[in-house]
Enzyme design. Structure first.
Site, PDB file in Angstrom:
ATOM      1  N   ASP A 222     109.606  14.124   5.578  1.00 57.96           N
ATOM      2  CA  ASP A 222     108.756  14.313   6.755  1.00 57.96           C
ATOM      3  C   ASP A 222     107.494  13.436   6.676  1.00 57.96           C
ATOM      4  O   ASP A 222     106.798  13.467   5.652  1.00 57.96           O
ATOM      5  CB  ASP A 222     108.363  15.803   6.776  1.00 57.96           C
ATOM      6  N   GLU A 276     110.886   9.724   7.449  1.00 56.70           N
ATOM      7  CA  GLU A 276     110.328   9.735   8.801  1.00 56.70           C
ATOM      8  C   GLU A 276     109.082   8.847   8.761  1.00 56.70           C
ATOM      9  O   GLU A 276     107.961   9.326   8.675  1.00 56.70           O
ATOM     10  CB  GLU A 276     109.976  11.150   9.263  1.00 56.70           C
TER      11      GLU A 276
HETATM   12  C1  GLC Z   1     107.486  15.771  11.661  1.00 53.71           C
HETATM   13  C2  GLC Z   1     108.485  16.812  12.091  1.00 53.71           C
HETATM   14  C3  GLC Z   1     107.864  17.675  13.126  1.00 53.71           C
HETATM   15  C4  GLC Z   1     106.674  18.361  12.507  1.00 53.71           C
HETATM   16  C5  GLC Z   1     105.713  17.350  11.893  1.00 53.71           C
HETATM   17  C6  GLC Z   1     104.744  18.021  10.989  1.00 53.71           C
HETATM   18  O1  GLC Z   1     107.141  14.914  12.675  1.00 53.71           O
HETATM   19  O2  GLC Z   1     109.654  16.177  12.544  1.00 53.71           O
HETATM   20  O3  GLC Z   1     108.740  18.621  13.662  1.00 53.71           O
HETATM   21  O4  GLC Z   1     105.990  19.101  13.490  1.00 53.71           O
HETATM   22  O5  GLC Z   1     106.372  16.398  11.116  1.00 53.71           O
HETATM   23  O6  GLC Z   1     105.399  18.434   9.820  1.00 53.71           O
END
Ligand code: GLC
Length: 552
Positions: A222, A276
């Site tokens: 994440d 991500e």
């Molecule tokens: C990422 C996740 C999202 C979350 C954020 C904070 O973007 O995909 O759902 O709210 O991180 O952890």
């Protein structure tokens, strides 16, 4: 190790061997499950691990190779699990560690890998580490989070101008008891960890080992590019105060990713990572693969967000060819996830969503599906009373309908979010009975992909095409010779496309898969309907992947 041939996969398609140079995750199709929304087994209106286990037949029948589970860890649920209060457990809402182990065992038995979500940038404010950190300025864990004073010249003001991603407000919260601010790029209940502290880094490595020891095959990481921050925490330019997540791109993060990679490499079996990295620039994203010693894969959000147009997708393909391919960075493709409106909703029609599925599953790279897209679901309509997410993302998180009954295969008819539109016709059971359904299209595409070395591993060559049309060839020459042609008509008019490629002998192409199901098995006519896409194979090629007519 040969790839296990999961039950229900077309038996005529040989398993694809993996090797150090050709690991499993390069030819996997990954299926994202948002546990709250997949299937409830105990009647509390929220999906759970046992619910997921009960639906594995769907995944085997569809033919996916891996699942990515969004967080199921203990959490106060301020951000529905992305606020973790214990990295090494299962929230009772979702089940127990024994349920998790049983899910992994069931998946592995079916040849399905399991990827879990790892949230390294922040914890919950109820995580014992933060509770201890905020207890006093002298706490041994004080430095585990990012604490700052107000600027000396402006008492009472936050340390910089950063705004949280959501809800509206500063990225800093004042702690009355200890008289300092703490940083949170997301909600105030998600304080950012301070990765400059070596104890944090080592504690977080241990959380990876915990799940690796339990047999997980990898991690989705994440907002992982934010674990390094400019130590000055400089103000952002006026108008971009909310961009801390998309602007954070500093050198020290790469050292941290190399150390994380080493933890994964301690384990056998090609454990993988997909970051991500929310930088909206393939050029920047490519650097997060390092020299093959950082992330195995990264998401590509500029592609996810791009318009449904041949120009935009031509640019996406060319950016990957320019920035990722030359450095050996393996691309990924996703059209939907739990944070954005579903692509069926964004693109505006089922025909486009079908053509988009063709694109997603025939590009070079690892495709990520989001549960429910194989049913062609649109977002649920969320009234003000139904809204629960502080980030306004409820629509794409509506429960997945499994059958046409009023409970749609869940225990209750009313669950934590309303059903998506047309749940009684788009449900999985109804679509499974209908060979013309979106679900069957996804299955045919997955079968075609698995049967074609060109689609799984081959090069991608974009070819000239009429306006509004994207045309590319997938080709591999060794160890086998295999090729496919993909044509996507983004336009609202029929398109006539010549398939004689420059410098090639004329080839007669037959339609292997068509986004609207028409003409499959026939010689390609050269004409595409509006919003139609086709996957073509040389007509004379009678190789092993002709059949896709498995049991329904
Ligand atoms: C990422 C996740 C999202 C979350 C954020 C904070 O973007 O995909 O759902 O709210 O991180 O952890």
């Amino acid at each position: 190790m040969p790839r296990a041939n999961a039950a229900g996969h077309d038996a005529s398609v040989p398993a694809t061997p993996s090797s150090a140079h050709d690991p499993w995750w390069r030819h996997a199709v990954v299926y994202q499950i948002y546990p709250r929304s997949f299937c409830d087994s105990d009647g509390d209106g929220v999906g759970d691990l046992a619910g997921i286990r009960s639906r594995l037949d769907h995944l085997t029948w569809l033919g996916v190779d891996a699942i990515w589970l969004s967080p199921f860890f203990p959490s106060p649920m301020a951000d529905f699990g992305y606020d973790v209060s214990d990295y090494c457990g299962v929230d009772p809402l979702f089940g127990t560690l024994a349920d998790f182990d049983a899910l992994v065992a069931d998946c592995h038995e079916r040849g399905i890998k399991v990827i879990v979500d790892w949230v390294p940038n922040h914890t919950s404010d109820e995580h014992p580490w933060f509770v201890e950190s905020r207890s006093s300025r002298e706490s041994p864990r004080r430095e585990w989070y990012v604490w700052r004073d107000s600027p000396a010249d402006v008492p009472g003001r936050p340390p910089n101008n950063w705004l949280a991603q959501f809800p509206d407000g500063p990225a800093w919260t004042w702690d009355e008891a200890t008289g300092q601010w703490y940083l949170h790029l997301f909600t105030p209940q998600q304080p950012d960890l301070n990765w400059d502290d070596p104890e944090v880094e080592s504690a977080m490595h241990d959380t990876l080992r915990f799940w690796l020891d339990r047999g997980v095959d990898g991690f989705r990481m994440d907002v992982v590019h934010t674990i390094g921050k400019d130590p000055e925490l400089p103000n952002l330019p006026t108008g971009r105060e909310r961009d801390a997540v998309i602007a954070n791109d500093v050198a020290v993060t790469h050292d941290r990713l190399r150390a994380i990679r080493k933890v994964l490499d301690e384990y056998p079996g090609q454990r993988t990572s997909v970051g991500e990295v929310y930088l909206l620039s393939p050029e920047r994203i490519a650097t997060y693969y390092g020299r093959g010693d950082e992330l195995h894969m990264s998401f590509n959000f500029s592609a996810l967000w791009s318009r449904w147009s041949a120009e935009a997708w031509t640019r996406n393909l060319d950016e990957v060819a320019t920035h990722l391919d030359p450095v050996g960075a393996w691309p990924t493709w996703a059209l939907s996830n739990h944070d954005v409106p579903r692509h069926r909703t964004r693109y505006g029609s089922e025909a486009r969503a079908r053509a988009a599925a063709m694109l997603l599953l025939t590009l070079r790279g690892t495709p990520f599906l989001y549960a429910g897209e194989e049913l062609g679901l649109t977002d649920a309509e969320i009234t003000a009373a139904d809204q629960v997410d502080p980030g306004g993302r409820d629509g794409c998180r509506a429960p997945v309908p499994w059958d046409p009954s009023t409970t749609h295969g869940w225990v209750r008819a009313d669950n934590w979010l309303p059903w998506p539109p047309d749940a009684a016709t788009l449900d999985a059971a109804s679509q499974r009975r209908d060979p013309a359904s979106v679900l069957h299209l996804y299955r045919r595409l997955l079968t075609a992909r698995r049967g074609s070395p060109a689609l799984m591993q081959g090069a991608l060559g974009r070819r000239l095409a009429p306006d509004g049309v994207l045309l590319y060839e997938r080709r591999i020459v060794a160890p086998v010779n295999d090729r496919r042609l993909v044509i996507v008509n983004f336009g609202d008019n029929a398109a006539h496309v010549a398939t004689d490629l420059e410098g090639d002998e004329p080839v007669r192409w037959s339609v292997e898969v068509s986004s609207d199901g028409s003409g499959e098995g026939d010689v390609f006519s050269g004409t595409l309907e509006p919003s139609q896409a086709v996957l073509l194979r040389p007509a004379a090629d009678t190789g092993h992947s002709t059949g896709h007519s498995g049991p329904t």
